[in-house]
Scaffold this motif. Sequence first.
Motif, PDB file in Angstrom:
ATOM      1  N   GLU A  37       0.824  -1.206   0.000  1.00 27.68           N
ATOM      2  CA  GLU A  37       0.000   0.000   0.000  1.00 27.68           C
ATOM      3  C   GLU A  37       0.858   1.257   0.000  1.00 27.68           C
ATOM      4  O   GLU A  37       0.583   2.213  -0.730  1.00 27.68           O
ATOM      5  CB  GLU A  37      -0.920   0.009   1.219  1.00 27.68           C
ATOM      6  CG  GLU A  37      -1.787   1.245   1.276  1.00 27.68           C
ATOM      7  CD  GLU A  37      -2.612   1.342   2.546  1.00 27.68           C
ATOM      8  OE1 GLU A  37      -3.355   2.317   2.662  1.00 27.68           O
ATOM      9  OE2 GLU A  37      -2.493   0.461   3.407  1.00 27.68           O
ATOM     10  N   VAL A  38       1.910   1.254   0.790  1.00 23.41           N
ATOM     11  CA  VAL A  38       2.795   2.420   0.852  1.00 23.41           C
ATOM     12  C   VAL A  38       3.474   2.631  -0.495  1.00 23.41           C
ATOM     13  O   VAL A  38       3.569   3.750  -1.002  1.00 23.41           O
ATOM     14  CB  VAL A  38       3.829   2.252   1.983  1.00 23.41           C
ATOM     15  CG1 VAL A  38       4.937   3.280   1.863  1.00 23.41           C
ATOM     16  CG2 VAL A  38       3.149   2.350   3.332  1.00 23.41           C
ATOM     17  N   LYS A  39       3.942   1.554  -1.101  1.00 20.63           N
ATOM     18  CA  LYS A  39       4.696   1.657  -2.350  1.00 20.63           C
ATOM     19  C   LYS A  39       3.797   1.977  -3.539  1.00 20.63           C
ATOM     20  O   LYS A  39       4.183   2.720  -4.441  1.00 20.63           O
ATOM     21  CB  LYS A  39       5.443   0.340  -2.588  1.00 20.63           C
ATOM     22  CG  LYS A  39       6.436   0.375  -3.689  1.00 20.63           C
ATOM     23  CD  LYS A  39       7.654   1.136  -3.281  1.00 20.63           C
ATOM     24  CE  LYS A  39       8.735   0.982  -4.326  1.00 20.63           C
ATOM     25  NZ  LYS A  39       9.894   1.753  -4.021  1.00 20.63           N
ATOM     26  N   ALA A  40       2.586   1.418  -3.554  1.00 21.18           N
ATOM     27  CA  ALA A  40       1.730   1.538  -4.731  1.00 21.18           C
ATOM     28  C   ALA A  40       0.790   2.737  -4.671  1.00 21.18           C
ATOM     29  O   ALA A  40       0.145   3.042  -5.665  1.00 21.18           O
ATOM     30  CB  ALA A  40       0.911   0.255  -4.906  1.00 21.18           C
ATOM     31  N   ASN A  41       0.692   3.407  -3.543  1.00 24.69           N
ATOM     32  CA  ASN A  41      -0.230   4.522  -3.417  1.00 24.69           C
ATOM     33  C   ASN A  41       0.417   5.785  -4.001  1.00 24.69           C
ATOM     34  O   ASN A  41       0.915   6.648  -3.284  1.00 24.69           O
ATOM     35  CB  ASN A  41      -0.616   4.727  -1.957  1.00 24.69           C
ATOM     36  CG  ASN A  41      -1.841   5.591  -1.822  1.00 24.69           C
ATOM     37  OD1 ASN A  41      -2.248   6.262  -2.754  1.00 24.69           O
ATOM     38  ND2 ASN A  41      -2.428   5.576  -0.643  1.00 24.69           N
ATOM     39  N   ARG A  44      -0.889   9.406  -2.921  1.00 20.36           N
ATOM     40  CA  ARG A  44      -0.409   9.842  -1.606  1.00 20.36           C
ATOM     41  C   ARG A  44       1.058  10.238  -1.678  1.00 20.36           C
ATOM     42  O   ARG A  44       1.468  11.251  -1.108  1.00 20.36           O
ATOM     43  CB  ARG A  44      -0.593   8.728  -0.578  1.00 20.36           C
ATOM     44  CG  ARG A  44      -0.081   9.142   0.802  1.00 20.36           C
ATOM     45  CD  ARG A  44      -0.189   8.041   1.809  1.00 20.36           C
ATOM     46  NE  ARG A  44      -1.580   7.850   2.185  1.00 20.36           N
ATOM     47  CZ  ARG A  44      -2.014   6.851   2.923  1.00 20.36           C
ATOM     48  NH1 ARG A  44      -1.172   5.945   3.352  1.00 20.36           N
ATOM     49  NH2 ARG A  44      -3.279   6.748   3.231  1.00 20.36           N
ATOM     50  N   ARG A  45       1.867   9.444  -2.386  1.00 16.88           N
ATOM     51  CA  ARG A  45       3.286   9.764  -2.513  1.00 16.88           C
ATOM     52  C   ARG A  45       3.469  11.080  -3.260  1.00 16.88           C
ATOM     53  O   ARG A  45       4.326  11.898  -2.913  1.00 16.88           O
ATOM     54  CB  ARG A  45       4.014   8.633  -3.232  1.00 16.88           C
ATOM     55  CG  ARG A  45       4.114   7.377  -2.379  1.00 16.88           C
ATOM     56  CD  ARG A  45       4.647   6.195  -3.121  1.00 16.88           C
ATOM     57  NE  ARG A  45       5.951   6.434  -3.689  1.00 16.88           N
ATOM     58  CZ  ARG A  45       6.512   5.674  -4.604  1.00 16.88           C
ATOM     59  NH1 ARG A  45       5.883   4.606  -5.069  1.00 16.88           N
ATOM     60  NH2 ARG A  45       7.700   5.954  -5.078  1.00 16.88           N
TER      61      ARG A  45
END
Length: 92
Positions: A37-41, A44-45
């Motif tokens: 989720e952190v990498k693919a969002n 948000r990034r």
Amino acid sequence: MSVERPLPVPKTAVPLGISDPVEKARAELKATLAAIEVKANVPRRLGHAVDKTVARARDFQRTNPVGAAAAVVAVAATVGGLVWLAVRAYTR
């Protein structure tokens, strides 16, 4: 005497000391999904990157207002020149 407090575990990490294999597998799955989720969002990034850039630009403007004004003029002239070149190339 110092009281040892456990360090907070990031949501993308598996806590140490889990002995139950089922609980360990769940913790690993939870950490993996959080990492995905952190990498693919991307939105948000991108939002975080824009926020950091805006903060840096505001800091630069506070410390060097003349330089910030010159940068705005330079960017405006560059964009205007690129638009002029594009229209000129299109009309020829």
